[in-house]
Design an enzyme around this catalytic site. Structure first.
Site, short mmCIF file in Angstrom:
data_model
loop_
_atom_site.label_atom_id
_atom_site.label_comp_id
_atom_site.label_asym_id
_atom_site.label_seq_id
_atom_site.Cartn_x
_atom_site.Cartn_y
_atom_site.Cartn_z
N LYS A 108 -8.91 -84.64 10.67
CA LYS A 108 -7.78 -85.06 11.15
C LYS A 108 -7.68 -83.94 10.07
CE LYS A 108 -9.94 -85.64 14.85
NZ LYS A 108 -9.59 -87.35 15.48
N TYR A 139 -7.44 -94.65 21.26
CA TYR A 139 -9.11 -93.45 21.64
C TYR A 139 -9.89 -93.40 21.60
CZ TYR A 139 -11.39 -89.37 19.09
OH TYR A 139 -12.83 -88.52 19.22
N ASP A 181 -6.45 -97.95 12.95
CA ASP A 181 -6.73 -97.01 12.92
C ASP A 181 -5.26 -95.94 12.47
OD1 ASP A 181 -6.86 -94.30 13.67
OD2 ASP A 181 -8.81 -94.90 15.10
N ARG A 200 -27.51 -91.24 -0.60
CA ARG A 200 -27.01 -92.50 0.39
C ARG A 200 -26.66 -94.02 -0.10
NH1 ARG A 200 -30.45 -96.41 1.62
NH2 ARG A 200 -32.30 -95.00 1.77
C1 LIG Z 1 -11.63 -87.73 16.27
C2 LIG Z 1 -10.13 -89.74 16.71
C3 LIG Z 1 -11.43 -90.29 15.71
C4 LIG Z 1 -12.66 -90.23 15.42
O1 LIG Z 1 -13.28 -89.85 14.64
P1 LIG Z 1 -14.19 -88.76 14.56
O2 LIG Z 1 -13.89 -87.67 12.99
O3 LIG Z 1 -14.13 -87.26 15.46
O4 LIG Z 1 -16.16 -89.23 14.09
C5 LIG Z 1 -11.25 -91.44 16.07
N1 LIG Z 1 -9.86 -92.33 15.80
C6 LIG Z 1 -8.65 -90.66 16.40
C7 LIG Z 1 -7.30 -91.64 16.67
C8 LIG Z 1 -9.16 -89.95 15.90
O5 LIG Z 1 -7.85 -88.88 16.48
#
Ligand SMILES: *Cc1c(COP(=O)(O)O)cnc(C)c1O
Length: 383
Positions: free
Chosen positions: A199, A102, A174, A50
């Site tokens: 992604k 998001y 982000d 962890r």
């Molecule tokens: C998918 C996404 C998230 C969340 O991420 P997860 O890996 O699904 O928890 C946050 N911000 C954006 C812009 C996203 O596309």
């Protein structure tokens, strides 16, 4: 790792020296929870997985290098990464988020963090004066997204970093949609960059992961403390998969961006399409800022996401259900193209918030298939 290496080289070599015990060219999956100590308190740097794990460590080194950041911390999902950033704040702190943030981030602040005493306000972050005015009422963290989801609005990173600095707020971006290949927020004065690595960073729709990168030593130390204390960690196998995905990030992003640009130009010419949202279109509101801050090797690249509007919801739903190459599904950033209806899918949690997206909107994640085949697929779906 020698200094001055370029992105493509760092992606393959940063944190990924041959395994010292076997010479394995690829970082092994250290699928272990614990580590044998030579004497009490005497060990090789790892005590419990962890806290730290060699595969995750290699990944974090690579992520930091790609971001040009002093530190990167990996988490079990993008939401775990954003949650950990929020947990660096104290009860009573105020967070500003974009008004088309998001959906999961909106849900985190509205349904979870608000119960723990964090205040949050959605703001139109394309309106610098509005952000400045809201900051003057007090703000501890600005969470930016650019391009935004699903309207692909472009925020001016340099200007917002400056607004944040003046008001003493931590500025977080982000950067999931752009990736560090296309956009490096730290270069614009931002404090931390957060990703859903699920992604583009992973890129093959086969894992869920998140990360935060920063050159702020204190913030990094706090995030490491939270990674270990909260425990929202990324496991060794997913760390390995993500490291494997990162190796091709640059080549994949060039293909995603090229394909998306062609699809956007084609959509803009279709009679039933009433609006196309893509930062690469010269008519797009954020085009000028995007051209400055979304670049790779000095040339602009506008990302792999495109959204567009049709006459009404019925048409939008029909097109989403008629493509063959574009799979109908949530998520984005994989090598395969995806289509979805934000109003009923990714952004359904905004219902009743006053921030709903148009029901005639369709969002595309343009994969790396041949653009002519993708355009052919959209052509048959639109007719
Ligand atoms: C998918 C996404 C998230 C969340 O991420 P997860 O890996 O699904 O928890 C946050 N911000 C954006 C812009 C996203 O596309």
């Amino acid at each position: 790792m020698p200094d001055g290496m370029r992105f493509e080289t760092l992606a393959i070599h940063a944190g990924q020296d041959p395994d010292p015990t076997t010479g394995a060219a690829v970082v092994p999956i250290y699928q272990t929870s614990t580590y044998v100590q030579q004497a009490v308190g005497k060990h090789k740097g790892f005590e419990y997985s962890r806290t730290d794990n060699p595969t995750r460590h290699a990944l974090e080194t690579c992520l930091g290098a790609l971001e040009g950041a002093g530190h990167a911390v990996a988490f079990g999902s993008g939401m775990a990464a954003i949650t950990s950033l929020a947990m660096t704040l104290e009860a009573g702190a105020r967070v500003l988020i974009p008004d088309d943030v998001y959906g999961g981030t909106y849900r985190l602040f509205s349904k979870v963090m608000s119960r723990l005493g964090l205040r949050f306000d959605p703001v139109d972050m394309t309106d610098l004066a509005a952000v400045e005015a809201t900051c003057q009422e007090g703000a501890d963290m600005l969470v930016l997204e650019t391009p935004t989801n699903p309207m692909l609005k472009i925020l001016d990173l340099g200007a917002l970093a400056e607004v944040g600095r003046r008001s003493g707020a931590l500025v977080v971006v982000d950067n999931t949609f752009a990736t560090p290949y296309v956009q490096r927020p730290l270069d614009f004065g931002v404090d931390a960059v957060v990703y859903s690595a699920t992604k583009y960073l992973g890129g093959h729709s086969d894992l869920v992961a998140g990360s935060v990168a920063t050159s702020d030593d204190q913030l990094a130390e706090r995030l490491r403390f939270l990674q270990n204390s909260v425990g929202a960690i990324l496991g060794p196998f997913d760390s390995w998969l993500l490291l494997r995905g990162l190796k091709t990030l640059a080549v994949r992003m060039r293909a995603h961006c090229g394909g998306a640009h062609r699809v956007a130009l084609w959509l803009a010419d279709q009679p039933g399409v009433t609006a196309v949202h893509y930062p690469g279109l010269e008519s797009f509101a954020g085009h000028g800022v995007a051209a400055k801050q979304m670049t790779a090797s000095g040339a602009p690249l506008y990302g792999g996401m495109v959204s567009f509007e049709l006459e009404d919801e019925q048409r939008a739903l029909a097109v989403c259900e008629s493509t063959r190459l574009f799979f109908l599904g949530e998520s984005l950033g994989g090598v395969e193209s995806l289509i979805e209806h934000p109003g009923k899918m990714t952004h359904a949690s905004l219902e009743g918030s006053g921030m709903e997206v148009s029901s005639a909107l369709v969002r595309l994640s343009v994969g790396i298939e041949h653009p002519d085949d993708l355009i052919g697929d959209l052509d048959q779906a639109l007719s």
